[in-house]
Write a protein that holds these residues in place. Sequence first.
Motif, PDB file in Angstrom:
ATOM      1  N   CYS A 125       0.828  -1.218   0.000  1.00 51.63           N
ATOM      2  CA  CYS A 125       0.000   0.000   0.000  1.00 51.63           C
ATOM      3  C   CYS A 125       0.859   1.263   0.000  1.00 51.63           C
ATOM      4  O   CYS A 125       0.561   2.243  -0.685  1.00 51.63           O
ATOM      5  CB  CYS A 125      -0.940   0.025   1.206  1.00 51.63           C
ATOM      6  SG  CYS A 125      -2.261  -1.193   1.135  1.00 51.63           S
ATOM      7  N   TYR A 126       1.942   1.230   0.772  1.00 53.75           N
ATOM      8  CA  TYR A 126       2.832   2.391   0.835  1.00 53.75           C
ATOM      9  C   TYR A 126       3.511   2.608  -0.516  1.00 53.75           C
ATOM     10  O   TYR A 126       3.569   3.735  -1.018  1.00 53.75           O
ATOM     11  CB  TYR A 126       3.885   2.186   1.926  1.00 53.75           C
ATOM     12  CG  TYR A 126       4.234   3.431   2.693  1.00 53.75           C
ATOM     13  CD1 TYR A 126       4.557   4.633   2.056  1.00 53.75           C
ATOM     14  CD2 TYR A 126       4.261   3.423   4.078  1.00 53.75           C
ATOM     15  CE1 TYR A 126       4.885   5.762   2.770  1.00 53.75           C
ATOM     16  CE2 TYR A 126       4.588   4.545   4.804  1.00 53.75           C
ATOM     17  CZ  TYR A 126       4.899   5.717   4.144  1.00 53.75           C
ATOM     18  OH  TYR A 126       5.228   6.840   4.855  1.00 53.75           O
ATOM     19  N   LEU A 127       4.007   1.536  -1.109  1.00 54.85           N
ATOM     20  CA  LEU A 127       4.680   1.660  -2.399  1.00 54.85           C
ATOM     21  C   LEU A 127       3.727   2.162  -3.483  1.00 54.85           C
ATOM     22  O   LEU A 127       4.117   2.944  -4.347  1.00 54.85           O
ATOM     23  CB  LEU A 127       5.293   0.318  -2.815  1.00 54.85           C
ATOM     24  CG  LEU A 127       6.421  -0.213  -1.928  1.00 54.85           C
ATOM     25  CD1 LEU A 127       6.864  -1.593  -2.398  1.00 54.85           C
ATOM     26  CD2 LEU A 127       7.584   0.747  -1.860  1.00 54.85           C
ATOM     27  N   ALA A 128       2.477   1.709  -3.409  1.00 50.79           N
ATOM     28  CA  ALA A 128       1.470   2.122  -4.393  1.00 50.79           C
ATOM     29  C   ALA A 128       0.890   3.501  -4.089  1.00 50.79           C
ATOM     30  O   ALA A 128       0.117   4.026  -4.878  1.00 50.79           O
ATOM     31  CB  ALA A 128       0.348   1.087  -4.438  1.00 50.79           C
ATOM     32  N   ASN A 129       1.260   4.064  -2.952  1.00 49.64           N
ATOM     33  CA  ASN A 129       0.812   5.399  -2.537  1.00 49.64           C
ATOM     34  C   ASN A 129      -0.692   5.434  -2.236  1.00 49.64           C
ATOM     35  O   ASN A 129      -1.365   6.408  -2.534  1.00 49.64           O
ATOM     36  CB  ASN A 129       1.206   6.461  -3.557  1.00 49.64           C
ATOM     37  CG  ASN A 129       1.382   7.825  -2.926  1.00 49.64           C
ATOM     38  OD1 ASN A 129       1.486   7.951  -1.710  1.00 49.64           O
ATOM     39  ND2 ASN A 129       1.408   8.845  -3.752  1.00 49.64           N
ATOM     40  N   TRP A 130      -1.191   4.361  -1.625  1.00 48.24           N
ATOM     41  CA  TRP A 130      -2.591   4.276  -1.208  1.00 48.24           C
ATOM     42  C   TRP A 130      -2.652   4.620   0.278  1.00 48.24           C
ATOM     43  O   TRP A 130      -2.696   3.748   1.134  1.00 48.24           O
ATOM     44  CB  TRP A 130      -3.152   2.880  -1.445  1.00 48.24           C
ATOM     45  CG  TRP A 130      -3.131   2.427  -2.873  1.00 48.24           C
ATOM     46  CD1 TRP A 130      -3.199   3.209  -3.992  1.00 48.24           C
ATOM     47  CD2 TRP A 130      -3.032   1.083  -3.348  1.00 48.24           C
ATOM     48  NE1 TRP A 130      -3.151   2.440  -5.117  1.00 48.24           N
ATOM     49  CE2 TRP A 130      -3.059   1.120  -4.758  1.00 48.24           C
ATOM     50  CE3 TRP A 130      -2.944  -0.150  -2.719  1.00 48.24           C
ATOM     51  CZ2 TRP A 130      -2.986  -0.024  -5.542  1.00 48.24           C
ATOM     52  CZ3 TRP A 130      -2.871  -1.288  -3.487  1.00 48.24           C
ATOM     53  CH2 TRP A 130      -2.899  -1.218  -4.887  1.00 48.24           C
ATOM     54  N   ALA A 131      -2.665   5.915   0.583  1.00 44.66           N
ATOM     55  CA  ALA A 131      -2.489   6.395   1.953  1.00 44.66           C
ATOM     56  C   ALA A 131      -3.563   5.899   2.921  1.00 44.66           C
ATOM     57  O   ALA A 131      -3.246   5.447   4.025  1.00 44.66           O
ATOM     58  CB  ALA A 131      -2.425   7.916   1.960  1.00 44.66           C
ATOM     59  N   THR A 132      -4.836   5.988   2.549  1.00 45.68           N
ATOM     60  CA  THR A 132      -5.897   5.598   3.478  1.00 45.68           C
ATOM     61  C   THR A 132      -5.858   4.101   3.760  1.00 45.68           C
ATOM     62  O   THR A 132      -5.910   3.684   4.926  1.00 45.68           O
ATOM     63  CB  THR A 132      -7.282   6.012   2.923  1.00 45.68           C
ATOM     64  OG1 THR A 132      -7.279   7.417   2.699  1.00 45.68           O
ATOM     65  CG2 THR A 132      -8.388   5.651   3.891  1.00 45.68           C
ATOM     66  N   LEU A 133      -5.757   3.305   2.715  1.00 45.51           N
ATOM     67  CA  LEU A 133      -5.689   1.854   2.904  1.00 45.51           C
ATOM     68  C   LEU A 133      -4.440   1.486   3.693  1.00 45.51           C
ATOM     69  O   LEU A 133      -4.469   0.607   4.557  1.00 45.51           O
ATOM     70  CB  LEU A 133      -5.718   1.139   1.549  1.00 45.51           C
ATOM     71  CG  LEU A 133      -5.734  -0.387   1.599  1.00 45.51           C
ATOM     72  CD1 LEU A 133      -6.919  -0.907   2.423  1.00 45.51           C
ATOM     73  CD2 LEU A 133      -5.771  -0.953   0.190  1.00 45.51           C
ATOM     74  N   ARG A 134      -3.345   2.170   3.414  1.00 46.43           N
ATOM     75  CA  ARG A 134      -2.092   1.931   4.143  1.00 46.43           C
ATOM     76  C   ARG A 134      -2.301   2.141   5.642  1.00 46.43           C
ATOM     77  O   ARG A 134      -1.871   1.327   6.463  1.00 46.43           O
ATOM     78  CB  ARG A 134      -1.004   2.873   3.639  1.00 46.43           C
ATOM     79  CG  ARG A 134       0.312   2.725   4.375  1.00 46.43           C
ATOM     80  CD  ARG A 134       1.288   3.833   4.038  1.00 46.43           C
ATOM     81  NE  ARG A 134       0.965   5.014   4.826  1.00 46.43           N
ATOM     82  CZ  ARG A 134       1.003   6.261   4.375  1.00 46.43           C
ATOM     83  NH1 ARG A 134       1.334   6.517   3.132  1.00 46.43           N
ATOM     84  NH2 ARG A 134       0.718   7.258   5.157  1.00 46.43           N
ATOM     85  N   SER A 135      -2.980   3.204   6.019  1.00 45.35           N
ATOM     86  CA  SER A 135      -3.210   3.487   7.436  1.00 45.35           C
ATOM     87  C   SER A 135      -4.092   2.425   8.086  1.00 45.35           C
ATOM     88  O   SER A 135      -3.856   2.028   9.233  1.00 45.35           O
ATOM     89  CB  SER A 135      -3.856   4.866   7.601  1.00 45.35           C
ATOM     90  OG  SER A 135      -2.957   5.869   7.175  1.00 45.35           O
ATOM     91  N   ILE A 136      -5.088   1.958   7.362  1.00 49.57           N
ATOM     92  CA  ILE A 136      -5.969   0.904   7.884  1.00 49.57           C
ATOM     93  C   ILE A 136      -5.172  -0.380   8.096  1.00 49.57           C
ATOM     94  O   ILE A 136      -5.271  -1.034   9.142  1.00 49.57           O
ATOM     95  CB  ILE A 136      -7.161   0.668   6.941  1.00 49.57           C
ATOM     96  CG1 ILE A 136      -8.073   1.909   6.935  1.00 49.57           C
ATOM     97  CG2 ILE A 136      -7.929  -0.591   7.321  1.00 49.57           C
ATOM     98  CD1 ILE A 136      -9.097   1.918   5.814  1.00 49.57           C
ATOM     99  N   VAL A 137      -4.358  -0.743   7.118  1.00 48.98           N
ATOM    100  CA  VAL A 137      -3.562  -1.970   7.214  1.00 48.98           C
ATOM    101  C   VAL A 137      -2.510  -1.841   8.324  1.00 48.98           C
ATOM    102  O   VAL A 137      -2.239  -2.798   9.052  1.00 48.98           O
ATOM    103  CB  VAL A 137      -2.923  -2.323   5.855  1.00 48.98           C
ATOM    104  CG1 VAL A 137      -1.975  -3.503   5.973  1.00 48.98           C
ATOM    105  CG2 VAL A 137      -4.008  -2.616   4.826  1.00 48.98           C
ATOM    106  N   TRP A 138      -1.942  -0.643   8.475  1.00 47.72           N
ATOM    107  CA  TRP A 138      -0.989  -0.412   9.570  1.00 47.72           C
ATOM    108  C   TRP A 138      -1.664  -0.694  10.911  1.00 47.72           C
ATOM    109  O   TRP A 138      -1.105  -1.385  11.766  1.00 47.72           O
ATOM    110  CB  TRP A 138      -0.471   1.025   9.533  1.00 47.72           C
ATOM    111  CG  TRP A 138       0.399   1.346  10.713  1.00 47.72           C
ATOM    112  CD1 TRP A 138       1.740   1.148  10.820  1.00 47.72           C
ATOM    113  CD2 TRP A 138      -0.028   1.893  11.968  1.00 47.72           C
ATOM    114  NE1 TRP A 138       2.178   1.528  12.063  1.00 47.72           N
ATOM    115  CE2 TRP A 138       1.109   1.996  12.789  1.00 47.72           C
ATOM    116  CE3 TRP A 138      -1.256   2.302  12.471  1.00 47.72           C
ATOM    117  CZ2 TRP A 138       1.059   2.501  14.087  1.00 47.72           C
ATOM    118  CZ3 TRP A 138      -1.307   2.806  13.769  1.00 47.72           C
ATOM    119  CH2 TRP A 138      -0.157   2.904  14.555  1.00 47.72           C
ATOM    120  N   LEU A 139      -2.880  -0.158  11.091  1.00 43.61           N
ATOM    121  CA  LEU A 139      -3.614  -0.372  12.332  1.00 43.61           C
ATOM    122  C   LEU A 139      -3.866  -1.859  12.568  1.00 43.61           C
ATOM    123  O   LEU A 139      -3.667  -2.362  13.680  1.00 43.61           O
ATOM    124  CB  LEU A 139      -4.942   0.393  12.314  1.00 43.61           C
ATOM    125  CG  LEU A 139      -5.831   0.193  13.537  1.00 43.61           C
ATOM    126  CD1 LEU A 139      -5.136   0.683  14.799  1.00 43.61           C
ATOM    127  CD2 LEU A 139      -7.157   0.903  13.331  1.00 43.61           C
TER     128      LEU A 139
END
Length: 134
Positions: free
Chosen positions: A101-115
Motif C-alpha cells: 500500500c505504501y509503495l502504491a501510494n494508497w495512503a488511506t488503505l495503508r493506514s488501515i492496514v498499519w492499524l
Amino acid sequence: MHSINGVIYLILAACLLPYVFTIIAKKAAGFRARDNQNPREFLAKSTGLASRAHAVQQNSFESLPLFIAAVLMAEYLVLPQSLVMTFGIAYLVFRVLYGICYLANWATLRSIVWLLSILCPVTLLLLIIRILSL
C-alpha cells in the motif's frame, strides 16, 4: 508440547522484512557503491517510490520491538500455540500489505492496514494481561 520453532521463524521473517523494502528503496533511487559512504543521507534525500520504500523500511523496524516482545511473552506465558501463530502470521501478512500500500501510494488503505498490523501484537499482549489477572 509447546513448540517455539514456529515463533522463531515468525521473528526471523519479521526481522528480515524491512530489508526487502531497503533493497527496493535503494534500487528505485539508483543507489550505487559510491553512495554507500552515507546511505542514510542518500535515502533521506530520495523521492517518489524510493522515498516511500524507505519509509516502509523505517516503519517496519519501528514496529519490531512491539511484535517481538508480544510473541516472546506469549510463548513464555504459554498462550495456545495456535493463537500465537495466528496473530504472528497475520502481523506478517499485514506488514507485507502495508508495504504494498505504501509503495502504491494508497495512503488511506495503508493506514488501515498499519492499524490491523499493530493490533496483532497488541491483542497478544491483552490476552497475556487477561491470563495474568485470572
